[in-house]
Motif scaffolding. Sequence first.
Motif, PDB file in Angstrom:
ATOM      1  N   CYS A  46      59.716 -76.180 127.395  1.00 32.39           N
ATOM      2  CA  CYS A  46      58.287 -75.993 127.947  1.00 32.39           C
ATOM      3  C   CYS A  46      57.593 -74.726 127.686  1.00 32.39           C
ATOM      4  O   CYS A  46      58.268 -73.635 127.792  1.00 32.39           O
ATOM      5  CB  CYS A  46      58.204 -76.359 129.449  1.00 32.39           C
ATOM      6  N   GLU A  47      56.403 -74.643 126.908  1.00 34.31           N
ATOM      7  CA  GLU A  47      55.882 -73.587 126.732  1.00 34.31           C
ATOM      8  C   GLU A  47      54.591 -73.638 127.479  1.00 34.31           C
ATOM      9  O   GLU A  47      53.966 -74.656 127.616  1.00 34.31           O
ATOM     10  CB  GLU A  47      55.436 -73.702 125.218  1.00 34.31           C
ATOM     11  N   VAL A  48      54.257 -72.719 128.298  1.00 43.62           N
ATOM     12  CA  VAL A  48      52.967 -72.367 129.048  1.00 43.62           C
ATOM     13  C   VAL A  48      52.001 -71.882 128.050  1.00 43.62           C
ATOM     14  O   VAL A  48      52.125 -71.024 127.428  1.00 43.62           O
ATOM     15  CB  VAL A  48      53.134 -71.425 130.237  1.00 43.62           C
ATOM     16  N   LEU A  49      50.869 -72.574 128.335  1.00 43.12           N
ATOM     17  CA  LEU A  49      49.645 -72.458 127.362  1.00 43.12           C
ATOM     18  C   LEU A  49      48.590 -71.774 128.190  1.00 43.12           C
ATOM     19  O   LEU A  49      48.123 -72.324 129.146  1.00 43.12           O
ATOM     20  CB  LEU A  49      49.161 -73.795 126.635  1.00 43.12           C
ATOM     21  N   ARG A  50      48.226 -70.608 127.848  1.00 43.58           N
ATOM     22  CA  ARG A  50      47.026 -69.766 128.547  1.00 43.58           C
ATOM     23  C   ARG A  50      46.062 -69.526 127.571  1.00 43.58           C
ATOM     24  O   ARG A  50      46.182 -69.364 126.485  1.00 43.58           O
ATOM     25  CB  ARG A  50      47.882 -68.499 129.117  1.00 43.58           C
ATOM     26  N   VAL A  51      44.708 -69.374 128.146  1.00 48.10           N
ATOM     27  CA  VAL A  51      43.703 -69.057 127.527  1.00 48.10           C
ATOM     28  C   VAL A  51      43.564 -67.283 127.763  1.00 48.10           C
ATOM     29  O   VAL A  51      44.374 -66.915 128.509  1.00 48.10           O
ATOM     30  CB  VAL A  51      42.333 -69.380 128.214  1.00 48.10           C
ATOM     31  N   PRO A  52      42.810 -66.808 126.808  1.00 47.97           N
ATOM     32  CA  PRO A  52      42.790 -65.231 126.792  1.00 47.97           C
ATOM     33  C   PRO A  52      42.285 -64.817 128.278  1.00 47.97           C
ATOM     34  O   PRO A  52      41.658 -65.550 128.822  1.00 47.97           O
ATOM     35  CB  PRO A  52      41.790 -64.750 125.864  1.00 47.97           C
ATOM     36  N   SER A  53      43.051 -63.795 128.985  1.00 48.14           N
ATOM     37  CA  SER A  53      42.725 -63.455 130.278  1.00 48.14           C
ATOM     38  C   SER A  53      41.065 -63.391 130.463  1.00 48.14           C
ATOM     39  O   SER A  53      40.594 -63.766 131.566  1.00 48.14           O
ATOM     40  CB  SER A  53      43.449 -62.290 130.614  1.00 48.14           C
ATOM     41  N   HIS A  54      40.328 -62.905 129.461  1.00 48.78           N
ATOM     42  CA  HIS A  54      38.739 -62.924 129.756  1.00 48.78           C
ATOM     43  C   HIS A  54      38.167 -64.149 129.900  1.00 48.78           C
ATOM     44  O   HIS A  54      37.064 -64.256 130.471  1.00 48.78           O
ATOM     45  CB  HIS A  54      38.143 -61.948 128.854  1.00 48.78           C
ATOM     46  N   LEU A  55      38.797 -65.305 129.689  1.00 46.77           N
ATOM     47  CA  LEU A  55      38.307 -66.706 129.690  1.00 46.77           C
ATOM     48  C   LEU A  55      38.785 -67.445 130.789  1.00 46.77           C
ATOM     49  O   LEU A  55      38.503 -68.512 131.019  1.00 46.77           O
ATOM     50  CB  LEU A  55      38.555 -67.477 128.319  1.00 46.77           C
ATOM     51  N   GLN A  56      39.832 -66.724 131.365  1.00 49.45           N
ATOM     52  CA  GLN A  56      40.764 -67.698 132.581  1.00 49.45           C
ATOM     53  C   GLN A  56      39.743 -67.966 133.514  1.00 49.45           C
ATOM     54  O   GLN A  56      39.275 -66.713 134.307  1.00 49.45           O
ATOM     55  CB  GLN A  56      41.750 -66.957 132.818  1.00 49.45           C
TER      56      GLN A  56
END
Length: 152
Positions: free
Chosen positions: A138-148
Amino acid sequence: MIGKSTGPFDLVWTSEKPRAIETAIAMGYAPTRQSTALGNLPKSILDAVAWPNDLESISNIVRRNTACERFARAQAEEWRSIAGELKDNQSALIVTHGAIIELGAIGFMPNATYSTWGDAIGYCEGFRFSQIEGLETCEVLRVPSHLQTIYN
């Protein structure tokens, strides 16, 4: 941006809720199927997991709360059913909702180290599950923090 960096997908499953369908389309993928199970979260489960909550805390709640544990397992079964439709080297996109995605991931990977998974899953964030030499990862997919964004 998210659609271009994560696809392509052979199957695109969404909940029946318009915002999930619209998200898939905005990512550049027309939904191929919809599932009621991907969009129905009883309020009692939502309240119990105190969403938005980090994945480790939710996993601890799942261990103590039978209803949450059952929901997590049922969601994982739904995801496994979707994965079962894939042929070798195919992939699926599942678009669901807050708390449902966290519970499903915990049910899907019951022995994971959730402390490394971080905070609640926000809009356009998620998980990539793979099977490598018979082992599920499992890989957690995150958006850049400024877009979260977590809240609507």
